[in-house]
Write a protein that holds these residues in place. Sequence first.
Motif, mmCIF file in Angstrom:
data_model
loop_
_atom_site.group_PDB
_atom_site.id
_atom_site.type_symbol
_atom_site.label_atom_id
_atom_site.label_comp_id
_atom_site.label_asym_id
_atom_site.label_seq_id
_atom_site.Cartn_x
_atom_site.Cartn_y
_atom_site.Cartn_z
ATOM 1 N N THR A 1 0.283 4.312 0.201
ATOM 2 C CA THR A 1 -0.069 5.388 1.128
ATOM 3 C C THR A 1 0.423 5.062 2.537
ATOM 4 O O THR A 1 1.086 5.879 3.177
ATOM 5 N N THR A 2 0.098 3.858 2.999
ATOM 6 C CA THR A 2 0.474 3.520 4.381
ATOM 7 C C THR A 2 1.899 2.982 4.459
ATOM 8 O O THR A 2 2.475 2.884 5.529
ATOM 9 N N GLU B 1 -0.095 -5.124 2.780
ATOM 10 C CA GLU B 1 -1.391 -5.654 3.232
ATOM 11 C C GLU B 1 -1.401 -7.149 2.968
ATOM 12 O O GLU B 1 -0.794 -7.612 1.998
ATOM 13 N N ASN C 1 0.862 -1.176 0.000
ATOM 14 C CA ASN C 1 0.000 0.000 0.000
ATOM 15 C C ASN C 1 0.914 1.246 0.000
ATOM 16 O O ASN C 1 1.615 1.507 0.984
#
Length: 322
Positions: A261-262, A266, A259
């Motif tokens: 963004t994070t 995941e 991911n």
Amino acid sequence: MEQTTPMHTDDPSLVAAFEARIAAGESIEPKDWMPERYRKQLTRMMSQHAHSEIVGMLPEGNWITRAPSLRRKMSLIAKVQDEAGHGLYIYCGTETLGVDRHELVQQLLDGRAKYSSIFNYPTLSWADMGVIGWLVDGAAIVNQTVLAKASYGPYARAMIRICKEENFHKRQGLEICATLASGTPAQKAMVQDAVNRFWWPALMMFGPSDTDSPNSAELLKWRVKRKTNDELRQRFINLTVPQAQAMGLTLPDPDLIFNETTKDWEFGEIDWSEFFEVIKGNGPCNHERLAARRDAHANGAWVRDAAVAYAAKHDARATAAA
Ligand code: BYC
């Protein structure tokens, strides 16, 4: 205020003073006053940890006679010995809470105590030794580096020393994996098979997800735990995926995706029904592991008797000389 015997009803003002010490980042030492629940939680967690180290010697001990070279045999023997040492440090740490280690060992042998779920899986090939070092010790380092900042001094100090040794364990595992992964097709297939079997159980080592973790709130409040089960699991995955990629190994999770963004990897759904079965005693090797511990304990009775006889003789001589 000092207290060596457990209190059953905690005085709220003592609890408040204790919690203020924790909030100030102070270390709690064995003779300090502590709430009875704190003592109980630590005894539970530390004794389970000590049992895990001792039971954890069995899956690897299984391969000492079959290590593929003298060098591999020497490092595996040293690793298994280190695990015995870790168990002993932590049993000693647990005794500072006022419990007798013989009682704790008895709880393990009777099947009343838990130990890490990971050690209830079989070690079927030499590659499992590499994967245990890489993934199992790798997971242990992620968990224990944080426990080295736990509020209870004896546990935190034991973790500092243990983590140093676990780093060697992880490196020897990684080296075995990297060697096999760049070896013949059969060697590569062997290490990939080991990764496929150990990946999900390694993720379960961090415990149930935060929503199903009854002990976390209290342990976090008292700074025994400093991160949640899910936070540590995520950290482990983030560290491990690039290592697998570097070795050309695949992790058995089709849902694994980065991911942007994070910055987290995941991952797919963990099979929690398998986890809860294993911790209830119904994993693939639970019976075998406990049977091996019971045999070892029974076969070691003469050593314990000899130590007691030696101590008695020593005391008698000292008394006679006085
Ligand atoms: N396996 O409320 P939760 C090693 C139990 S040895 C079995 O989240 P907590 C190594 C848990 O005990 C590594 N049981 O619990 C050695 C609780 O049951 P009880 C060992 C598990 O305590 C040789 C219930 O599930 N490391 O590194 O907040 C060779 C609910 O869980 C497991 C440690 O022991 C599990 N995986 O958090 C190579 C570290 N997970 O007691 C390597 C110290 C959970 O209420 N322990 N349970 O009946 C911890 O950090 C924490 O205790 C845990 C669980 C994260 C494991």
